[in-house]
Structures are given as structure tokens and as C-alpha cells.
Write a protein that holds these residues in place. Structure first.
Motif, PDB file in Angstrom:
ATOM      1  N   VAL A   1       0.850  -1.199   0.000  1.00  0.00           N
ATOM      2  CA  VAL A   1       0.000   0.000   0.000  1.00  0.00           C
ATOM      3  C   VAL A   1       0.886   1.249   0.000  1.00  0.00           C
ATOM      4  N   GLY A   2       1.892   1.259   0.891  1.00  0.00           N
ATOM      5  CA  GLY A   2       2.815   2.396   0.964  1.00  0.00           C
ATOM      6  C   GLY A   2       3.597   2.585  -0.324  1.00  0.00           C
ATOM      7  N   LYS A   3       4.133   1.476  -0.870  1.00  0.00           N
ATOM      8  CA  LYS A   3       4.910   1.546  -2.109  1.00  0.00           C
ATOM      9  C   LYS A   3       4.061   2.067  -3.264  1.00  0.00           C
ATOM     10  N   LEU A   4       2.824   1.568  -3.359  1.00  0.00           N
ATOM     11  CA  LEU A   4       1.932   1.985  -4.438  1.00  0.00           C
ATOM     12  C   LEU A   4       1.559   3.459  -4.293  1.00  0.00           C
ATOM     13  N   GLY A   5       1.311   3.880  -3.045  1.00  0.00           N
ATOM     14  CA  GLY A   5       0.997   5.283  -2.787  1.00  0.00           C
ATOM     15  C   GLY A   5       2.143   6.187  -3.229  1.00  0.00           C
ATOM     16  N   LYS A   6       3.368   5.769  -2.912  1.00  0.00           N
ATOM     17  CA  LYS A   6       4.548   6.554  -3.290  1.00  0.00           C
ATOM     18  C   LYS A   6       4.700   6.614  -4.807  1.00  0.00           C
ATOM     19  N   LEU A   7       4.499   5.481  -5.463  1.00  0.00           N
ATOM     20  CA  LEU A   7       4.631   5.415  -6.925  1.00  0.00           C
ATOM     21  C   LEU A   7       3.611   6.333  -7.607  1.00  0.00           C
ATOM     22  N   LEU A   8       2.346   6.290  -7.123  1.00  0.00           N
ATOM     23  CA  LEU A   8       1.293   7.123  -7.722  1.00  0.00           C
ATOM     24  C   LEU A   8       1.563   8.605  -7.482  1.00  0.00           C
ATOM     25  N   LYS A   9       2.110   8.913  -6.320  1.00  0.00           N
ATOM     26  CA  LYS A   9       2.416  10.314  -5.995  1.00  0.00           C
ATOM     27  C   LYS A   9       3.570  10.837  -6.859  1.00  0.00           C
ATOM     28  N   GLU A  10       4.659  10.042  -6.943  1.00  0.00           N
ATOM     29  CA  GLU A  10       5.861  10.523  -7.607  1.00  0.00           C
ATOM     30  C   GLU A  10       5.834  10.385  -9.122  1.00  0.00           C
ATOM     31  N   ARG A  11       5.324   9.256  -9.617  1.00  0.00           N
ATOM     32  CA  ARG A  11       5.363   9.045 -11.068  1.00  0.00           C
ATOM     33  C   ARG A  11       4.095   9.537 -11.768  1.00  0.00           C
ATOM     34  N   ASN A  12       2.935   9.409 -11.090  1.00  0.00           N
ATOM     35  CA  ASN A  12       1.667   9.805 -11.718  1.00  0.00           C
ATOM     36  C   ASN A  12       1.169  11.160 -11.235  1.00  0.00           C
ATOM     37  N   LYS A  13       1.925  11.759 -10.278  1.00  0.00           N
ATOM     38  CA  LYS A  13       1.574  13.079  -9.729  1.00  0.00           C
ATOM     39  C   LYS A  13       0.145  13.121  -9.165  1.00  0.00           C
ATOM     40  N   LYS A  14      -0.225  12.071  -8.447  1.00  0.00           N
ATOM     41  CA  LYS A  14      -1.566  11.979  -7.849  1.00  0.00           C
ATOM     42  C   LYS A  14      -1.526  12.393  -6.376  1.00  0.00           C
ATOM     43  N   LYS A  15      -2.638  12.967  -5.924  1.00  0.00           N
ATOM     44  CA  LYS A  15      -2.806  13.266  -4.499  1.00  0.00           C
ATOM     45  C   LYS A  15      -3.426  12.013  -3.876  1.00  0.00           C
ATOM     46  N   VAL A  16      -2.657  11.353  -2.991  1.00  0.00           N
ATOM     47  CA  VAL A  16      -3.036  10.020  -2.496  1.00  0.00           C
ATOM     48  C   VAL A  16      -3.372  10.038  -1.002  1.00  0.00           C
ATOM     49  N   LEU A  17      -4.444   9.301  -0.661  1.00  0.00           N
ATOM     50  CA  LEU A  17      -4.835   9.097   0.743  1.00  0.00           C
ATOM     51  C   LEU A  17      -4.840   7.595   1.006  1.00  0.00           C
ATOM     52  N   VAL A  18      -4.223   7.158   2.115  1.00  0.00           N
ATOM     53  CA  VAL A  18      -4.271   5.733   2.462  1.00  0.00           C
ATOM     54  C   VAL A  18      -5.014   5.550   3.785  1.00  0.00           C
ATOM     55  N   VAL A  19      -5.670   4.397   3.916  1.00  0.00           N
ATOM     56  CA  VAL A  19      -6.418   4.107   5.140  1.00  0.00           C
ATOM     57  C   VAL A  19      -6.301   2.612   5.446  1.00  0.00           C
ATOM     58  N   SER A  20      -6.231   2.275   6.732  1.00  0.00           N
ATOM     59  CA  SER A  20      -6.172   0.865   7.133  1.00  0.00           C
ATOM     60  C   SER A  20      -7.516   0.417   7.697  1.00  0.00           C
ATOM     61  N   ALA A  21      -8.075  -0.624   7.052  1.00  0.00           N
ATOM     62  CA  ALA A  21      -9.301  -1.225   7.564  1.00  0.00           C
ATOM     63  C   ALA A  21      -8.983  -2.586   8.189  1.00  0.00           C
ATOM     64  N   ASP A  22      -7.709  -2.766   8.580  1.00  0.00           N
ATOM     65  CA  ASP A  22      -7.281  -4.000   9.252  1.00  0.00           C
ATOM     66  C   ASP A  22      -7.411  -3.790  10.762  1.00  0.00           C
ATOM     67  N   VAL A  23      -8.536  -4.251  11.308  1.00  0.00           N
ATOM     68  CA  VAL A  23      -8.811  -4.037  12.736  1.00  0.00           C
ATOM     69  C   VAL A  23      -8.433  -5.263  13.581  1.00  0.00           C
ATOM     70  N   TYR A  24      -7.794  -6.241  12.943  1.00  0.00           N
ATOM     71  CA  TYR A  24      -7.493  -7.504  13.639  1.00  0.00           C
ATOM     72  C   TYR A  24      -6.022  -7.634  14.028  1.00  0.00           C
ATOM     73  N   ARG A  25      -5.125  -7.265  13.121  1.00  0.00           N
ATOM     74  CA  ARG A  25      -3.691  -7.446  13.404  1.00  0.00           C
ATOM     75  C   ARG A  25      -3.209  -6.321  14.305  1.00  0.00           C
ATOM     76  N   PRO A  26      -2.578  -6.675  15.427  1.00  0.00           N
ATOM     77  CA  PRO A  26      -2.068  -5.640  16.338  1.00  0.00           C
ATOM     78  C   PRO A  26      -1.103  -4.702  15.607  1.00  0.00           C
ATOM     79  N   ALA A  27      -1.281  -3.421  15.809  1.00  0.00           N
ATOM     80  CA  ALA A  27      -0.397  -2.375  15.258  1.00  0.00           C
ATOM     81  C   ALA A  27      -0.449  -2.232  13.736  1.00  0.00           C
ATOM     82  N   ALA A  28      -1.417  -2.882  13.076  1.00  0.00           N
ATOM     83  CA  ALA A  28      -1.513  -2.762  11.607  1.00  0.00           C
ATOM     84  C   ALA A  28      -1.788  -1.322  11.194  1.00  0.00           C
ATOM     85  N   ILE A  29      -2.688  -0.661  11.948  1.00  0.00           N
ATOM     86  CA  ILE A  29      -3.052   0.724  11.628  1.00  0.00           C
ATOM     87  C   ILE A  29      -1.846   1.639  11.844  1.00  0.00           C
ATOM     88  N   LYS A  30      -1.153   1.434  12.966  1.00  0.00           N
ATOM     89  CA  LYS A  30       0.034   2.242  13.280  1.00  0.00           C
ATOM     90  C   LYS A  30       1.123   2.033  12.231  1.00  0.00           C
TER      91      LYS A  30
END
Length: 455
Positions: free
Chosen positions: A117-146
Motif C-alpha cells: 500500500v505504501g509503495k503503491l501510494g509513493k509510486l502514484l504520488k511521484e510518477r503519476n503526480k496523484k494526491k493520495v490518501l491511504v487508510v487501514s481497515a485491518d482491525v485484527y492485526r495488532p499495530a496494523a493501523i500504526k
């Protein structure tokens, strides 16, 4: 990447390259070898069967182009079929929708979903010049959101906060609404790892998919699981309308079974390859380039793109100006070259894309250790600016100070200075225009030829 398959196919195809004419008899043994190479690479049996059948049909009695020998024509057919089995062309993300375009990420636990997710966000921001928002809907794995929040902060993209006591559907809906209000181009939704046999979890992701209505639903899978990666993606696709696959940990996959099986088994394209731990180690998947790498022909196009993206043009121009003015090449310049190489994935990352590297003896490949470049940079960092400009000042007591400051030994400092002197000589030859002399001296810079003495 795919070293075992590359080695096996290269040696197999070399045996047929000199044949005068392709007949069913003289390609039978080669096809058997190709079949064994693919099975050993953990390519799914239906894919192998279909691949060998198609190569045989095209090869027997084929019209050979005037510019190619029959053996070369056979290699060309194998390359074309490798491309076809992986999907012919690169299929880019389809982001042509009313913003924000939503990308939903799905996959098993431990496949590298959040990192992707992070890598893709960076690629879209830098190569495609997109304004990107990421969100975690993983409420099960400890510290996934962090984890995602930290990652987003490190690479400079926006993170939408969520908490483990929220429902994934609520998180996704709130993030997309926020994305609309704040005019984001792309919202990437990270979901919890789940098994396709877990009905409750699959129902949950279906509900998230329904509310998010994503333009892309990407399945993230570990390349090192081989053909199982393709089978898992197929099972997911039956429950969730996938649009593509991200294959992770490809740099650690010596076989290549997943890359060659996914498209055939799922009908879905591989869109990206995860090729390392760094946040920029995500490459768009080009079947023609990967086929070329599998056959030991390198991937010069990707190497050129890496150079264009990662080489600091200002520093390159400064170095070119120094050359024109016949000014010397100093340790500051050497450090700059090491940093540029690191930005391109290190020596191994570059070598993987150069033609013929599969033919290098194993003992030479083993000597190419990117850790040595980290050590070299640390040694130069421990020098004063005056020492970098005038390396001849570095004698006994200075060497001890530099070694202590960089956590190395005096012999490591001596080794670096020796390597730098070799590089300096080569640069002088380039300044004089003696390209032939320089190429002759390049041999001494290669692993096993003096660049890494004592290693």
C-alpha cells in the motif's frame, strides 16, 4: 530474480542455437528440458503443458526469418510464448474515474499487503503526480493501523486515521467521503489478511468492496509461494472481482513459478512486482521485459528508466562540467556515485537488468555484496572535506581516525583508497578520450578483477 529458471533455460536454449533446421526430432530434447525447467520452477502443470504445446506448434516447420538462424528463431518463439503466458503487455491501473479513484487491497496474512500500500501510494504520488490518501481497515492485526500511519509519514503521503474498535465498512466509507471532500485523486484501502476458506472474513471484504466500489481490486501475494500464489488468487477471484495482482518478494524468488502461472490460472494480469524492502521497490509488470530477464537477455529498458528517475541530474551535470574543465575526480565525487548506485537498488539491482549476467560464474556473483558500498560510504563520511578533496593527505594517524569514526578497520580504509585510485585512473582515461583504454581498465573494476580485493 528467477535465477534458477534463467540459468536452466539459458543453458538449454544454448544447445539448440546452432541448429541448421528445426524439426520435431531435434527440438524434442530441448522441449523436454524446457518442460523440466518450468516444472522445477514450480510453474503450474496446466501452464507448462499449454506452453510446451504452443512452442512446439510454432517451432516445427516454422518459416525462419532471413536475419535469424533456426536456433535463434526457436529462442524468439520461446520468448514470445513466455510473454503471452504472462499477459503480452503491461496493464496499468485504470484510474479514469470520478475522483477519488478507490483501490482496494486484498490478500493473505504476511504477503506484504501494508508495505505494498505504501509503495503503491509513493509510486502514484511521484510518477503519476496523484494526491493520495491511504487508510487501514485491518482491525485484527495488532499495530496494523500504526504500521501504515508510520509508513505514510515516512514516504510523505496522507493517512486517514482509524481504530480497531471500528467496523472495516465504516472505516472505508469515512475515508472515501473524506477523499471526496478534500479532492484526493486516489484512496487506497488496506484490508486485513484473510483466507479464502474463512467465510465470515470473505463476507466482510465483500461488504467493504460493495461500499467502496473500487476501480481496482488488487490481490497481493507472495511470489515465493510459487504456483500456490496463482491458486490462492483464483480462489479469491471467485469471491471478489479482482482486477489485478501484485506479486511481492520477487527479489527473493529464484524460481518464477508464480509469475508464469498467475495470468493463465486466474485470467487476471500481474500489475506490479515488489522487488525489495525499500519504499520505491515496486515495479510495473512488463511481461516482455520479464521474459527477456528470464532468458538471460537483461532488461535494459527498465535500467534506463531507473537511471532517468534516480540519477541526480544536477550532480551529473556538475561532474560533466568538472570533466570538461579537466578537474580531478575526488572522493566527494566517488561518494556521489555510490549514492546514485544505492538509489538504483545497488549493484545487484543493476546487474539483474544487464544482459548476460546469468552467464557470470557463481563465485563472481557472490563477491558482489551491496553491504560493501554502505561501508565505503561510511568511510568517506568519516573524512573531513579537505581529505575528500585531497586523498593523498590520508596517512597513518588519519586512517586510524577515519576507521574509528566509521566503525571499520584500517585495512578497510586502505581498500577503499585503492579502489578510489583505480576509479580515478579510469576517469582520467575518459577525460583524455581513450575509451578503448578505459574499457580495458574496466576489467579491473569488475568483481574478481580487483575492484573488491581480498573479498
Amino acid at each position: 530474480m528467477f535465477d534458477n529458471l534463467t540459468e536452466r533455460l539459458s543453458s538449454t536454449l544454448k544447445n539448440i542455437s546452432g541448429r541448421g533446421r528445426l524439426t520435431e526430432d531435434n527440438i524434442k530434447d530441448t522441449l523436454r528440458e524446457v518442460r523440466m525447467a518450468l516444472l522445477e520452477a514450480d510453474v503450474a502443470l496446466p501452464v507448462v503443458r499449454d506452453f510446451v504445446k504452443r512452442v512446439k506448434e510454432r517451432a516445427v516447420g516454422t518459416e525462419v526469418s532471413k536475419s535469424l538462424t533456426p536456433g535463434q528463431e526457436f529462442i524468439k518463439i520461446v520468448q514470445a510464448e513466455l510473454e503471452a503466458v504472462m499477459g503480452d503487455t503491461n496493464e496499468a491501473l485504470d484510474l479514469a474515474s470520478q475522483p477519488p479513484a478507490v483501490i482496494l487491497m486484498a490478500g493473505l496474512q504476511g504477503a506484504g499487503k501494508t508495505t505494498s500500500v505504501g509503495k503503491l501510494g509513493k509510486l502514484l504520488k511521484e510518477r503519476n503526480k496523484k494526491k493520495v490518501l491511504v487508510v487501514s481497515a485491518d482491525v485484527y492485526r495488532p499495530a496494523a493501523i500504526k504500521q501504515l500511519e508510520t509508513l505514510a509519514s515516512d514516504i510523505g503521503i496522507d493517512f486517514f486515521p482509524s481504530s480497531p474498535d471500528q467496523k472495516p465498512v465504516v472505516i472505508a466509507q469515512a475515508a472515501i467521503e473524506h477523499g471526496k471532500r478534500k479532492f484526493y485523486d486516489v484512496v487506497i484501502v488496506d484490508t486485513a489478511g484473510r483466507l479464502h476458506v474463512d467465510e465470515a472474513m470473505m463476507d466482510e471484504i465483500k461488504a467493504v468492496h460493495k461500499i467502496a466500489n473500487p476501480v481496482e481490486t488488487l490481490f497481493v501475494v507472495d511470489a515465493m509461494t510459487g504456483q500456490d500464489a496463482a491458486n490462492t488468487a483464483k480462489a479469491f477471484n471467485e469471491a471478489l472481482p479482482l482486477t489485478g495482482v501484485i506479486l511481492t518478494k520477487v527479489d527473493g524468488d529464484a524460481r518464477g513459478g508464480a509469475a508464469l502461472s498467475v495470468r493463465h490460472i486466474t485470467g487476471k494480469p500481474i500489475k506490479f512486482l515488489g522487488v525489495g524492502e525499500k519504499t520505491d521497490a515496486l515495479e510495473p509488470f512488463h511481461p516482455d521485459r520479464v521474459a527477456s530477464r528470464i532468458l538471460g537477455m537483461g532488461d535494459v529498458l527498465s535500467l534506463i528508466e531507473d537511471l532517468e528517475r534516480n540519477v541526480d541530474k544536477e550532480k551529473a551535470e556538475q561532474l560533466a562540467k568538472k570533466f570538461k574543465e579537466k578537474k580531478g575526480f575526488d572522493l566527494e565525487d566517488f561518494r556521489g556515485q555510490l549514492q546514485q548506485m544505492k538509489n538504483m537498488g545497488g549493484m545487484m539491482g543493476m546487474m539483474d537488468k544487464l544482459p548476460g549476467m546469468s552467464q557470470l560464474p557463481g563465485n563472481i556473483k557472490d563477491q558482489v555484496d551491496d553491504k560493501i558500498f554502505v561501508q565505503m560510504e561510511a568511510i568517506i563520511n568519516s573524512m573531513t572535506s579537505k581529505e575528500r578533496e585531497r586523498p593523498e593527505l590520508i596517512k597513518g594517524s588519519r586512517k586510524k581516525r577515519i576507521a574509528a569514526g566509521s566503525g571499520t578497520q584500517v585495512q578497510d580504509v586502505n581498500r577503499l583508497l585503492k579502489q578510489f585510485t583505480q576509479m580515478q585512473k579510469m576517469m582520467k582515461k575518459m577525460q583524455k578520450g581513450g575509451m578503448k583504454n578505459m574499457m580495458r581498465n574496466m576489467k579491473g573494476m569488475m568483481p574478481g578483477g580487483g575492484m573488491f580485493p581480498g573479498r
